[in-house]
Design a protein around this motif. Sequence first.
Motif, PDB file in Angstrom:
ATOM      1  N   ALA A 117       0.839  -1.194   0.000  1.00 54.93           N
ATOM      2  CA  ALA A 117       0.000   0.000   0.000  1.00 54.93           C
ATOM      3  C   ALA A 117       0.878   1.248   0.000  1.00 54.93           C
ATOM      4  CB  ALA A 117      -0.925  -0.007   1.218  1.00 54.93           C
ATOM      5  N   PRO A 118       0.431   2.312  -0.649  1.00 56.05           N
ATOM      6  CA  PRO A 118       1.268   3.521  -0.731  1.00 56.05           C
ATOM      7  C   PRO A 118       1.407   4.218   0.613  1.00 56.05           C
ATOM      8  CG  PRO A 118      -0.912   3.937  -1.640  1.00 56.05           C
ATOM      9  CD  PRO A 118      -0.841   2.457  -1.376  1.00 56.05           C
ATOM     10  N   LEU A 119       2.539   4.850   0.806  1.00 54.94           N
ATOM     11  CA  LEU A 119       2.755   5.672   1.995  1.00 54.94           C
ATOM     12  C   LEU A 119       2.160   7.042   1.732  1.00 54.94           C
ATOM     13  CD1 LEU A 119       4.215   5.983   4.792  1.00 54.94           C
ATOM     14  CD2 LEU A 119       6.045   7.052   3.501  1.00 54.94           C
ATOM     15  N   LEU A 120       1.160   7.405   2.504  1.00 56.35           N
ATOM     16  CA  LEU A 120       0.475   8.676   2.297  1.00 56.35           C
ATOM     17  C   LEU A 120       1.115   9.821   3.060  1.00 56.35           C
ATOM     18  CD1 LEU A 120      -3.246   7.459   2.463  1.00 56.35           C
ATOM     19  CD2 LEU A 120      -1.777   7.737   0.452  1.00 56.35           C
ATOM     20  N   GLY A 121       1.839   9.527   4.131  1.00 57.36           N
ATOM     21  CA  GLY A 121       2.453  10.598   4.904  1.00 57.36           C
ATOM     22  C   GLY A 121       3.256  10.061   6.063  1.00 57.36           C
ATOM     23  N   ALA A 122       4.181  10.894   6.541  1.00 55.49           N
ATOM     24  CA  ALA A 122       4.970  10.580   7.734  1.00 55.49           C
ATOM     25  C   ALA A 122       4.893  11.787   8.648  1.00 55.49           C
ATOM     26  CB  ALA A 122       6.422  10.266   7.361  1.00 55.49           C
ATOM     27  N   ILE A 123       4.245  11.624   9.782  1.00 57.74           N
ATOM     28  CA  ILE A 123       3.961  12.727  10.700  1.00 57.74           C
ATOM     29  C   ILE A 123       4.908  12.641  11.890  1.00 57.74           C
ATOM     30  CG2 ILE A 123       2.173  13.965  11.954  1.00 57.74           C
ATOM     31  CD1 ILE A 123       1.581  13.533   8.970  1.00 57.74           C
ATOM     32  N   GLY A 124       5.595  13.728  12.180  1.00 48.16           N
ATOM     33  CA  GLY A 124       6.491  13.765  13.327  1.00 48.16           C
ATOM     34  C   GLY A 124       5.739  13.957  14.631  1.00 48.16           C
ATOM     35  N   HIS A 125       6.442  13.793  15.730  1.00 50.80           N
ATOM     36  CA  HIS A 125       5.824  13.936  17.056  1.00 50.80           C
ATOM     37  C   HIS A 125       6.074  15.343  17.584  1.00 50.80           C
ATOM     38  CE1 HIS A 125       4.389  12.794  21.061  1.00 50.80           C
ATOM     39  NE2 HIS A 125       5.399  13.485  21.527  1.00 50.80           N
ATOM     40  N   VAL A 126       4.999  16.016  18.019  1.00 53.75           N
ATOM     41  CA  VAL A 126       5.106  17.354  18.593  1.00 53.75           C
ATOM     42  C   VAL A 126       4.264  17.395  19.853  1.00 53.75           C
ATOM     43  CG1 VAL A 126       4.678  19.809  18.258  1.00 53.75           C
ATOM     44  CG2 VAL A 126       5.475  18.431  16.351  1.00 53.75           C
ATOM     45  N   ASP A 127       4.866  17.820  20.963  1.00 51.64           N
ATOM     46  CA  ASP A 127       4.122  17.991  22.217  1.00 51.64           C
ATOM     47  C   ASP A 127       3.598  19.417  22.273  1.00 51.64           C
ATOM     48  OD1 ASP A 127       4.541  15.420  23.231  1.00 51.64           O
ATOM     49  OD2 ASP A 127       6.565  15.971  23.843  1.00 51.64           O
ATOM     50  N   ALA A 128       2.302  19.566  22.282  1.00 51.34           N
ATOM     51  CA  ALA A 128       1.705  20.898  22.355  1.00 51.34           C
ATOM     52  C   ALA A 128       0.273  20.770  22.842  1.00 51.34           C
ATOM     53  CB  ALA A 128       1.739  21.579  20.978  1.00 51.34           C
ATOM     54  N   PRO A 129      -0.285  21.824  23.469  1.00 50.17           N
ATOM     55  CA  PRO A 129      -1.680  21.779  23.893  1.00 50.17           C
ATOM     56  C   PRO A 129      -2.598  21.631  22.689  1.00 50.17           C
ATOM     57  CG  PRO A 129      -0.513  23.590  24.952  1.00 50.17           C
ATOM     58  CD  PRO A 129       0.395  23.058  23.891  1.00 50.17           C
ATOM     59  N   SER A 130      -3.692  20.891  22.861  1.00 52.95           N
ATOM     60  CA  SER A 130      -4.583  20.626  21.732  1.00 52.95           C
ATOM     61  C   SER A 130      -5.331  21.870  21.260  1.00 52.95           C
ATOM     62  CB  SER A 130      -5.585  19.539  22.105  1.00 52.95           C
ATOM     63  OG  SER A 130      -6.347  19.958  23.225  1.00 52.95           O
ATOM     64  N   ASP A 131      -5.375  22.931  22.063  1.00 48.80           N
ATOM     65  CA  ASP A 131      -6.089  24.139  21.652  1.00 48.80           C
ATOM     66  C   ASP A 131      -5.150  25.206  21.134  1.00 48.80           C
ATOM     67  OD1 ASP A 131      -4.818  24.590  24.017  1.00 48.80           O
ATOM     68  OD2 ASP A 131      -6.449  25.759  24.915  1.00 48.80           O
ATOM     69  N   ARG A 132      -3.928  24.821  20.819  1.00 46.66           N
ATOM     70  CA  ARG A 132      -2.938  25.802  20.387  1.00 46.66           C
ATOM     71  C   ARG A 132      -2.733  25.710  18.888  1.00 46.66           C
ATOM     72  NH1 ARG A 132       3.329  25.845  22.525  1.00 46.66           N
ATOM     73  NH2 ARG A 132       4.126  27.447  21.128  1.00 46.66           N
ATOM     74  N   ALA A 133      -2.758  26.834  18.213  1.00 48.67           N
ATOM     75  CA  ALA A 133      -2.520  26.849  16.774  1.00 48.67           C
ATOM     76  C   ALA A 133      -1.100  26.415  16.482  1.00 48.67           C
ATOM     77  CB  ALA A 133      -2.765  28.246  16.208  1.00 48.67           C
ATOM     78  N   LEU A 134      -0.940  25.741  15.375  1.00 52.03           N
ATOM     79  CA  LEU A 134       0.373  25.224  15.005  1.00 52.03           C
ATOM     80  C   LEU A 134       1.315  26.358  14.680  1.00 52.03           C
ATOM     81  CD1 LEU A 134       1.499  22.347  14.637  1.00 52.03           C
ATOM     82  CD2 LEU A 134       1.260  22.701  12.192  1.00 52.03           C
ATOM     83  N   GLU A 135       2.510  26.316  15.203  1.00 50.66           N
ATOM     84  CA  GLU A 135       3.505  27.333  14.928  1.00 50.66           C
ATOM     85  C   GLU A 135       4.026  27.182  13.516  1.00 50.66           C
ATOM     86  OE1 GLU A 135       6.482  27.127  17.877  1.00 50.66           O
ATOM     87  OE2 GLU A 135       5.099  27.446  19.544  1.00 50.66           O
ATOM     88  N   THR A 136       4.659  28.219  13.011  1.00 52.73           N
ATOM     89  CA  THR A 136       5.116  28.217  11.626  1.00 52.73           C
ATOM     90  C   THR A 136       6.605  28.009  11.510  1.00 52.73           C
ATOM     91  OG1 THR A 136       5.321  30.626  11.711  1.00 52.73           O
ATOM     92  CG2 THR A 136       3.248  29.704  10.874  1.00 52.73           C
ATOM     93  N   GLU A 137       7.244  27.527  12.537  1.00 51.19           N
ATOM     94  CA  GLU A 137       8.673  27.286  12.443  1.00 51.19           C
ATOM     95  C   GLU A 137       9.027  26.012  13.200  1.00 51.19           C
ATOM     96  OE1 GLU A 137      10.855  30.468  14.244  1.00 51.19           O
ATOM     97  OE2 GLU A 137       9.338  30.838  15.742  1.00 51.19           O
ATOM     98  N   GLY A 138      10.206  25.518  12.899  1.00 48.91           N
ATOM     99  CA  GLY A 138      10.693  24.325  13.567  1.00 48.91           C
ATOM    100  C   GLY A 138       9.892  23.095  13.197  1.00 48.91           C
ATOM    101  N   GLN A 139       9.816  22.178  14.168  1.00 50.14           N
ATOM    102  CA  GLN A 139       9.151  20.906  13.925  1.00 50.14           C
ATOM    103  C   GLN A 139       7.648  21.075  13.749  1.00 50.14           C
ATOM    104  OE1 GLN A 139       9.844  18.076  16.980  1.00 50.14           O
ATOM    105  NE2 GLN A 139       9.381  16.306  15.686  1.00 50.14           N
ATOM    106  N   HIS A 140       7.038  22.103  14.382  1.00 52.66           N
ATOM    107  CA  HIS A 140       5.614  22.356  14.197  1.00 52.66           C
ATOM    108  C   HIS A 140       5.315  22.648  12.728  1.00 52.66           C
ATOM    109  CE1 HIS A 140       4.622  22.683  18.539  1.00 52.66           C
ATOM    110  NE2 HIS A 140       5.867  23.084  18.626  1.00 52.66           N
ATOM    111  N   TRP A 141       6.151  23.469  12.137  1.00 49.44           N
ATOM    112  CA  TRP A 141       5.971  23.809  10.722  1.00 49.44           C
ATOM    113  C   TRP A 141       6.130  22.571   9.865  1.00 49.44           C
ATOM    114  CZ3 TRP A 141       8.102  23.863   5.930  1.00 49.44           C
ATOM    115  CH2 TRP A 141       7.617  24.802   5.023  1.00 49.44           C
ATOM    116  N   SER A 142       7.091  21.730  10.188  1.00 45.39           N
ATOM    117  CA  SER A 142       7.303  20.502   9.434  1.00 45.39           C
ATOM    118  C   SER A 142       6.075  19.615   9.496  1.00 45.39           C
ATOM    119  CB  SER A 142       8.519  19.744   9.993  1.00 45.39           C
ATOM    120  OG  SER A 142       9.688  20.517   9.867  1.00 45.39           O
TER     121      SER A 142
END
Length: 482
Positions: free
Chosen positions: A214-239
């Motif tokens: 089966a095709p690989l659709l994505g590889a998601i990294g691990h980020v520790d952050a509050p669930s109500d926080r918008a994703l940052e635009t730099e570093g691993q969050h951006w990735s």
Amino acid sequence: MELQQYLLIVRRYWRSAIATLLLCVVIAAAVTLTQKPTYTASAALFLAVESGDTAGDLAQGATYAERQVKSFVSVATTAVVLQPVIDELKLDMTSTQLGKKLTVTSPTATTLIDVTSTDGDPAQAALLANTVADSLQKAVEKLSPAGVNGAKLVTATAIDPALAPTQPTAPRPTVNLALGLVLGMLLGVGQAVLRSVLDTRVRTVDDLENLTEAPLLGAIGHVDAPSDRALETEGQHWSNAEAYRRLRTNVGFVGLGGERRPSMVVTSSVGAEGKTETVVNLARVLAQAGESVLLIDADLRRPQVANRMRLDSEFGLSEVLSGKGSLQDMVIDVVPGSLAVLPAGTVPPNPSELLGSEAMAHLLATVERQYDHVLFDAPPLLPVTDAVVLAGQTAGAIMVARSGKVKRPEFEAAVGLLESGSVTLLGVVLNDAPANGSGSYGGYYAEYTSVPASDSVKAKREPVRARKRTNKVAEPVLEHQS
């Protein structure tokens, strides 16, 4: 196994490899410190053999001399030689014990005999070597056969008496530490390779690609952050934001070349692999792209979607399927016109029967006409059959595999369940992918993660203003699971 694979294995288990290396060095240092110093002294004897004047006599004499040398090397550690030494030096040991402190050798193709002794006292080592050499010299004279004229055919002469050594031969700190270092490196790499062979957990993209076609659709990294926080635009969050956009793009290609249906199930092999996290974020990035998305919490055993999205989960899918409520009343418009959510509702006693009922088929046909994408969050495959029952009615299933969580046999067993249920495996997603490991996308995104400070601040503020104007999410507020 190639060198690059060994390096990746060592990199994965670098902590245990370094610990093994340090342990070996510490053991080598401890042995060196606790080892008593020993000294070595050597004395040399020359054996001469009487021979004739002709070439044949000389050749026979040389052969005879070599045999005699080998014989007297063996005699040197017997009681014939050592007992007189014990008596002379008044040693409190037997000839066998004394022999263990001696090394008697003969260089190849010579008639020399080297007597080497080892002792904790340098003077005693030299005395012991010289005394044994003298005793061996007397033994040669006593044991050597006489010739025709009565003269001894073999004679021994001391040519190099032993001197008291000034430096101990053991311990040797430099050599011991070097050996400990080399042994530690070998054992460190060895234990890393062994752990890699015995470790059956899925860790990298390569592991997934080796387990399924089966095709690989994505590889998601691990980020520790509050669930109500918008994703940052730099570093691993951006990735990670880019990883979800890549997943969104790949999902758009699913089903091309065949029957294109908007519905799909997101599941996993076992629990705690991040399937809910993945499907929620996928729904959000699809909605951000202007698609109409309905996210249905079909995990009627342990629903989580509503809690993650801070929605009222009192009623939902189970009420719709049991006829206690209508679809229009149960659906919650998170972003009107883009993202809607149907919570699980009341946990029923018969989840599998509900998901496989005609009511479910009717619901599915209805929502497929109304939305561009219908995403189901389903229970794991191995504990219950709910996901297989549901996925058989949709376009197929997407499996989420958490790096370091699911084992290869578990993943293969889950894929086997889908195949036995005639369910199409649309693709796989690696969750908690190594940031810079083999087969991850960390390196791909790394070159884009450095942005000027002013741009970073601007990027963090602009989505807030956009939400006030349009009531839509300009940047996806992605869920995170620690």
